[in-house]
Design an enzyme around this catalytic site. Structure first.
Site, PDB file in Angstrom:
ATOM      1  N   LEU A  96     -12.402 -11.716  58.302  1.00 66.14           N
ATOM      2  CA  LEU A  96     -13.721 -12.338  58.415  1.00 66.14           C
ATOM      3  C   LEU A  96     -13.964 -13.226  57.198  1.00 66.14           C
ATOM      4  CD1 LEU A  96     -15.701  -9.189  59.624  1.00 66.14           C
ATOM      5  CD2 LEU A  96     -14.543 -10.918  61.011  1.00 66.14           C
ATOM      6  N   LYS A 130      -5.941 -12.902  45.141  1.00 66.97           N
ATOM      7  CA  LYS A 130      -6.186 -13.996  46.087  1.00 66.97           C
ATOM      8  C   LYS A 130      -7.222 -14.979  45.537  1.00 66.97           C
ATOM      9  CE  LYS A 130      -6.461 -16.435  49.841  1.00 66.97           C
ATOM     10  NZ  LYS A 130      -5.410 -17.359  50.254  1.00 66.97           N
TER      11      LYS A 130
HETATM   12  P1  NDP Z   1     -13.061 -18.949  60.360  1.00 71.46           P
HETATM   13  O1  NDP Z   1     -14.357 -19.401  59.880  1.00 71.46           O
HETATM   14  O2  NDP Z   1     -12.162 -19.885  61.107  1.00 71.46           O
HETATM   15  O3  NDP Z   1     -13.237 -17.650  61.312  1.00 71.46           O
HETATM   16  C1  NDP Z   1     -14.053 -16.590  60.917  1.00 71.46           C
HETATM   17  C2  NDP Z   1     -13.946 -15.470  61.904  1.00 71.46           C
HETATM   18  O4  NDP Z   1     -14.863 -14.426  61.515  1.00 71.46           O
HETATM   19  C3  NDP Z   1     -14.362 -15.864  63.327  1.00 71.46           C
HETATM   20  O5  NDP Z   1     -13.653 -15.056  64.234  1.00 71.46           O
HETATM   21  C4  NDP Z   1     -15.846 -15.519  63.343  1.00 71.46           C
HETATM   22  O6  NDP Z   1     -16.359 -15.245  64.640  1.00 71.46           O
HETATM   23  C5  NDP Z   1     -15.853 -14.246  62.538  1.00 71.46           C
HETATM   24  N1  NDP Z   1     -17.134 -13.985  61.890  1.00 71.46           N
HETATM   25  C6  NDP Z   1     -17.801 -14.804  61.046  1.00 71.46           C
HETATM   26  N2  NDP Z   1     -18.927 -14.198  60.601  1.00 71.46           N
HETATM   27  C7  NDP Z   1     -18.951 -12.985  61.183  1.00 71.46           C
HETATM   28  C8  NDP Z   1     -19.852 -11.892  61.136  1.00 71.46           C
HETATM   29  N3  NDP Z   1     -20.938 -11.931  60.350  1.00 71.46           N
HETATM   30  N4  NDP Z   1     -19.597 -10.802  61.885  1.00 71.46           N
HETATM   31  C9  NDP Z   1     -18.509 -10.752  62.681  1.00 71.46           C
HETATM   32  N5  NDP Z   1     -17.586 -11.748  62.764  1.00 71.46           N
HETATM   33  C10 NDP Z   1     -17.823 -12.842  62.024  1.00 71.46           C
HETATM   34  O7  NDP Z   1     -12.297 -18.354  59.083  1.00 71.46           O
HETATM   35  P2  NDP Z   1     -10.734 -18.263  58.818  1.00 71.46           P
HETATM   36  O8  NDP Z   1     -10.066 -17.614  59.966  1.00 71.46           O
HETATM   37  O9  NDP Z   1     -10.237 -19.569  58.328  1.00 71.46           O
HETATM   38  O10 NDP Z   1     -10.731 -17.274  57.551  1.00 71.46           O
HETATM   39  C11 NDP Z   1     -10.891 -15.873  57.658  1.00 71.46           C
HETATM   40  C12 NDP Z   1     -10.600 -15.275  56.275  1.00 71.46           C
HETATM   41  O11 NDP Z   1      -9.251 -15.605  55.903  1.00 71.46           O
HETATM   42  C13 NDP Z   1     -11.519 -15.844  55.178  1.00 71.46           C
HETATM   43  O12 NDP Z   1     -11.828 -14.852  54.246  1.00 71.46           O
HETATM   44  C14 NDP Z   1     -10.637 -16.939  54.553  1.00 71.46           C
HETATM   45  O13 NDP Z   1     -11.026 -17.199  53.213  1.00 71.46           O
HETATM   46  C15 NDP Z   1      -9.255 -16.330  54.673  1.00 71.46           C
HETATM   47  N6  NDP Z   1      -8.148 -17.273  54.703  1.00 71.46           N
HETATM   48  C16 NDP Z   1      -8.158 -18.378  55.528  1.00 71.46           C
HETATM   49  C17 NDP Z   1      -7.077 -19.258  55.511  1.00 71.46           C
HETATM   50  C18 NDP Z   1      -7.023 -20.481  56.381  1.00 71.46           C
HETATM   51  O14 NDP Z   1      -6.073 -21.288  56.212  1.00 71.46           O
HETATM   52  N7  NDP Z   1      -7.949 -20.682  57.323  1.00 71.46           N
HETATM   53  C19 NDP Z   1      -5.921 -19.048  54.600  1.00 71.46           C
HETATM   54  C20 NDP Z   1      -5.992 -17.816  53.865  1.00 71.46           C
HETATM   55  C21 NDP Z   1      -7.067 -16.997  53.889  1.00 71.46           C
HETATM   56  P3  NDP Z   1     -16.904 -16.412  65.585  1.00 71.46           P
HETATM   57  O15 NDP Z   1     -15.744 -16.793  66.444  1.00 71.46           O
HETATM   58  O16 NDP Z   1     -18.000 -15.768  66.338  1.00 71.46           O
HETATM   59  O17 NDP Z   1     -17.384 -17.537  64.706  1.00 71.46           O
END
Ligand code: NDP
Length: 303
Positions: free
Chosen positions: A73, A179
């Protein structure tokens, strides 16, 4: 291959975002038996259909019967909030199971979550990842873990499904601390490359020539070798890693530095710069778009 009770590892994946979705795909085949839950139900339905995974109705439903629950998340606070209530993870997690948090989160919040879970005999591992969406697709992420050795060892088959380099780096919170500092280095590299290239563009230096020289010299970094040529010069800015998330990571690293009482003027400044850039560019901007703020201040485009 037919699934048998004996060698099946039941996994729940929570958070099918930009990086969570390609990570979860690696768990959609034996020996894993996958359940997914996503806040926006349509994404979970599409994933379940495409990957033959069970779509859970609630976080509790996903966690029920799972050996491992993986969360991915935006923040540790989102993970903490998802534990609560009759439909929350705590209502489904069973004693002896493990919560693996792949969120790029906060060490202190993770320690509090781990203590809370321990009261119910549930284990915790912080396991944030690096390598980006393409690394997740290839199953080639780096996974940095914080937690007890035994918990880490038990989680290895799950972590290796999407991770190529899987490292235990200390107790609970250590993965999240590492991280945040890694991403702080990315943030500083990106900002400094943006400033340097803006200066060169304004001074009339050809940007391709500048990048060619820098990348054959001591100023090179992953930012100048990959990020700037692929996203900034092309103006493509694919939205795979949101600026909001990098700003969050920079804020975590700056807070860890203050907690540890380490003088860190550069980290504190970078954290503030990214906070301002996030405010200016909004929640959806890609992290590389931060150069747009520098370009605006300089009155020049790096292209
Ligand atoms: P996104 O914003 O693309 O996706 C976030 C996910 O979390 C979605 O599935 C979203 O659901 C869900 N979400 C958001 N808020 C809530 C909440 N309050 N309750 C429940 N579910 C929630 O993020 P990323 O996938 O890019 O990143 C996820 C994590 O990984 C972060 O901590 C990021 O820093 C880390 N990360 C990301 C990288 C990248 O390249 N993208 C690389 C390395 C680490 P919904 O579909 O409903 O919006």
């Amino acid at each position: 291959m037919e699934r048998t009770e004996k060698n099946t590892i039941a996994v729940a994946f929570i958070g099918l975002g930009a990086i969570g979705e390609p990570m979860a795909k690696h768990l959609a085949e034996p020996p894993f038996q996958l359940a997914v839950w996503n806040r926006t139900r349509e994404k979970a339905d599409a994933f379940g259909k495409a990957n033959d995974a069970r779509v859970a109705a609630t976080p509790a439903d996903a966690a029920r019967g799972s050996d491992f629950v993986i969360t991915c998340l935006p923040t540790s606070y989102d993970v903490e909030a998802l534990l609560e209530g009759s439909e929350g993870l705590l209502a489904g997690l069973r004693s002896g199971s493990t919560l693996v948090d792949c969120t790029s989160g906060e060490p202190g919040v993770s320690r509090a979550i781990a203590a809370r879970l321990a009261e119910r005999g549930i284990r915790f591992l912080d396991a944030p990842v690096s390598g980006g969406v393409s690394g997740a697709e290839r199953g080639a992420l780096t996974v940095m873990c914080g937690g007890a050795e035994e918990v880490f060892e038990q989680a290895l088959p799950v972590l290796r499904s999407f991770g190529e380099k899987v490292v235990r780096c200390g107790p609970v919170g250590a993965g999240h601390a590492l991280k945040s500092v890694n991403n702080m280095l990315l943030a500083i590299n990106l900002w400094s490359a943006g400033e340097g290239l803006a200066v060169l563009a304004k001074a009339g230096v050809d940007i391709d020539a500048a990048l060619g020289v820098i990348n054959a010299s001591s100023g090179r970094s992953n930012v100048t070798e990959t990020l700037v040529p692929e996203r900034v010069v092309t103006r493509a800015f694919p939205r795979t890693f949101r600026l909001a998330l990098l700003a969050k990571d920079a804020g975590i690293a700056a807070a860890v530095a203050r907690e540890q009482k380490v003088p860190s003027p550069l980290m504190q400044l970078a954290s503030e710069l990214y906070r301002v850039a996030h405010t200016e560019l909004g929640d959806l901007a890609d992290h590389a778009e931060v150069v747009k703020v520098i370009e605006k201040w300089a009155g020049v485009e790096i292209s």
